[in-house]
Design an enzyme around this catalytic site. Structure first.
Site, PDB file in Angstrom:
ATOM      1  N   SER A 311       2.061 -12.494 -20.285  1.00  0.00           N
ATOM      2  CA  SER A 311       1.985 -10.758 -20.600  1.00  0.00           C
ATOM      3  C   SER A 311       2.696 -10.082 -19.418  1.00  0.00           C
ATOM      4  O   SER A 311       3.858 -10.191 -19.312  1.00  0.00           O
ATOM      5  CB  SER A 311       0.463 -10.475 -20.664  1.00  0.00           C
ATOM      6  N   LYS A 336       3.318 -14.282 -24.340  1.00  0.00           N
ATOM      7  CA  LYS A 336       2.368 -13.228 -24.929  1.00  0.00           C
ATOM      8  C   LYS A 336       3.189 -11.773 -24.574  1.00  0.00           C
ATOM      9  O   LYS A 336       3.419 -11.317 -23.657  1.00  0.00           O
ATOM     10  CB  LYS A 336       1.281 -13.048 -24.219  1.00  0.00           C
TER      11      LYS A 336
END
Length: 457
Positions: A311, A336
Site C-alpha cells: 500500500s 495493494k
C-alpha cells in the site's frame, strides 16, 4: 481520512475531430441522440431502483420473521450490524463496517499504539493472510511472516471471518495469550503459534549512521507524523556528517495513511507527480505533486522492499522508481493498489470504503501486481555458510606485516571505529538484503563523486 493499510487515491477526454463536411449532420443529430441517451439512462436507473426496493422489501420481511419467529429473542441492533457487514463483505477485502470499538482501534493505530500481537492481515481468496508482522512486536518475535495463512484463532476457523473480525480476535488485554494455527508455503500441515499480546508502540521511523555519510532509515508504518519524523531523523543524522547516501527500509511495512506516503516521497523529490488516484466520481480523482523545497533530492538513495511491503510503502517505492530517484532492491512487493476512505458514522462506528485505485507517476496500477525491484535480492535463511568460509590470505592478513604508509595514517582512525565497524559487519552478515543495499549505495556514492569531479574539471 484516507487510509492505505494492517496491513500499513483523471479524466479521459475523447478526441473531437469534426470536419466541415460533417458539421451540419452532427449539429442536427446530436440533440436527438442526447435525448434518447438520457431517456435510456433514466429508464435503466428506474429499473435499478425498482429492483433495489424489492430487495429491501425482502430484507424487511426477513427481519420481521426473525423478530417474530426465531427460537430466541433477537437483538435487532446486532442483526442489522451483521447485515451491514454482509453488505460490504462481498465488495473487496478492504471495505468493511467498523463497529465503534473497531473504529476506535483504527484511530489508535494511526495515532501511535494499540494492544495486540502486532500484525497486519487481509483476506485473499477467502483466506486470512498475513500482510506483514510489525517490526519489533510479539508477532515478529514468534516468527510469523508475510504470506502466512492463519487458518484458526483460538480454535475458531477463520474461513470467511473477514479482516476486521480477525483483528478484533487477535487484539486483547496486554499479557493475554492467543493461539494461532498457521500454514506456510512448504509446510505439509498447519503449525501452532502461542503469542502473548502486548502494548504495541508504533514507532514509525527509526534510523542510524552505517558509516560516515551513509545512513539507514526504516519506516515501520505510515502514521499521522511519519513524514515529519523522517525529516527530523535525517536532520539529526546530518548533524554528525553530511548525508552522502541513504538506505530507506520499507520491508514488512504494511502501509497506512496516504498523505504520509506522499510526504515521504516529497522529502526526496523537488518536482513531478508523486501519485494519482482514480475512482468513479470526479472528486475521487486526485493528483499529488512534489514541492520544490527538499534538501534531500540529490544524494544516492536505495529503497528496500519485500513481500510484506504494501500500500503506502508501494506508493513510495513506485514514485522513487518512476522518477529514477533511487534504486529499488529486495523482493516484489505485496500488490495493494487501492485507496480507502474512512467515514465516521453517527453511532460512533465507521465505514471503511474502497473509493479509488492509485497509479504511479508512470501510469502503473500495481493492484495485485506489486512493485518489481530494480535489483532482486532473495533473503537468505541463514548466513552461516558465509561466516564459515575462510578469508583469502593477503599481505595485510599476515602477523607482524610491514605496514604501508597509507595504513600508518589510518591506524588511529581504524582503532576509533573498530567497534562500530564490527557491529556493522555483524549486522550486514545477518541481513543479506541490507548488505546488498549497502553495496549498491556505496557504488552510487562513488559514481556520484566521480561524476562531480569530472563536471568540475
Amino acid at each position: 481520512m484516507l487510509r492505505l493499510p494492517t496491513p500499513r487515491v483523471f479524466h479521459l477526454f475523447p478526441c473531437r475531430i469534426i470536419t466541415s463536411i460533417l458539421l451540419g449532420v452532427v449539429f442536427f443529430a446530436v440533440p436527438a441522440l442526447a435525448v434518447t441517451d438520457a431517456q435510456n439512462k433514466e429508464k435503466i436507473r428506474q429499473e435499478e431502483l425498482t429492483r433495489t426496493y424489492k430487495q429491501l422489501e425482502v430484507f424487511s420481511n426477513v427481519l420481521s420473521m426473525l423478530q417474530e419467529n426465531y427460537v430466541e429473542e433477537v437483538d435487532t441492533a446486532d442483526v442489522l450490524n451483521g447485515a451491514i457487514k454482509g453488505l460490504l463483505f462481498n465488495l473487496d477485502p478492504h471495505s468493511s463496517y467498523l463497529s465503534p470499538e473497531e473504529f476506535k482501534d483504527l484511530q489508535e493505530e494511526t495515532s501511535g499504539q494499540f494492544t495486540g500481537i502486532g500484525i497486519e492481515v487481509t483476506v485473499q481468496h477467502d483466506e486470512l493472510t498475513v500482510v506483514s508482522p510489525i517490526h519489533g512486536t510479539p508477532a515478529e518475535s514468534a516468527g510469523l511472516k508475510a504470506g502466512d495463512l492463519i487458518v484458526s484463532i483460538d480454535g475458531e476457523n477463520t474461513e470467511n471471518i473477514g479482516a476486521y473480525k480477525a483483528i478484533e480476535k487477535l487484539r486483547g488485554p496486554e499479557g493475554s495469550k492467543v493461539n494461532l494455527a498457521v500454514i506456510r508455503a512448504g509446510w505439509a500441515s498447519p503449525r501452532n503459534f502461542k503469542i502473548t499480546r502486548a502494548n504495541i508502540p508504533l514507532v514509525s521511523v527509526e534510523g542510524e549512521s552505517l558509516s560516515p555519510g551513509l545512513v539507514y532509515a526504516r519506516i515501520t508504518n505510515f502514521q499521522s507524523n511519519t513524514g515529519a519524523d523522517l525529516r527530523h531523523l535525517l536532520a539529526d543524522l546530518s548533524q554528525k556528517a553530511p548525508i552522502q547516501g541513504l538506505i530507506l527500509d520499507l520491508r514488512n511495512n504494511p502501509g497506512g495513511l496516504l498523505d504520509q506516503a506522499v510526504e515521504v516521497v516529497d522529502t526526496f523529490l523537488n518536482q513531478g507527480r508523486i501519485v494519482y488516484t482514480r475512482g468513479r466520481r470526479a472528486d475521487q480523482n486526485t493528483i499529488y505533486n512534489a514541492h520544490n523545497n527538499s534538501s534531500h533530492a540529490e544524494y544516492p538513495l536505495v529503497v528496500l522492499i519485500n513481500e510484506g511491503s504494501a500500500s503506502a510503502s508501494e506508493i513510495v517505492a513506485g514514485a522513487i522508481q518512476a522518477h529514477k530517484r533511487g534504486i529499488i532492491a529486495g523482493k516484489k512487493s505485496f500488490g495493494k493498489g487501492s485507496v480507502q476512505m474512512v467515514i465516521p458514522l453517527p453511532n460512533g462506528a465507521g465505514l471503511r470504503l474502497t473509493t479509488a485505485r492509485y497509479y504511479t507517476p508512470d501510469d502503473r496500477s500495481i493492484q495485485a501486481m506489486g512493485i518489481i525491484p530494480d535489483v532482486e535480492v532473495v533473503q537468505r535463511k541463514s548466513d552461516e555458510e558465509n561466516t564459515m568460509k575462510r578469508k583469502a590470505r593477503k599481505e595485510i592478513d599476515l602477523a607482524n606485516h610491514l605496514p604501508g604508509e597509507a595504513e600508518k595514517r589510518n591506524i588511529r582512525e581504524k582503532e576509533q571505529n573498530t567497534q562500530e565497524l564490527k557491529a556493522l559487519q555483524k549486522r550486514l552478515a545477518n541481513d543479506n538484503q541490507l548488505h546488498a543495499a549497502y553495496n549498491i549505495l556505496k557504488s552510487l556514492n562513488l559514481y556520484t563523486r566521480q561524476r562531480s569531479k569530472k563536471e568540475k574539471l
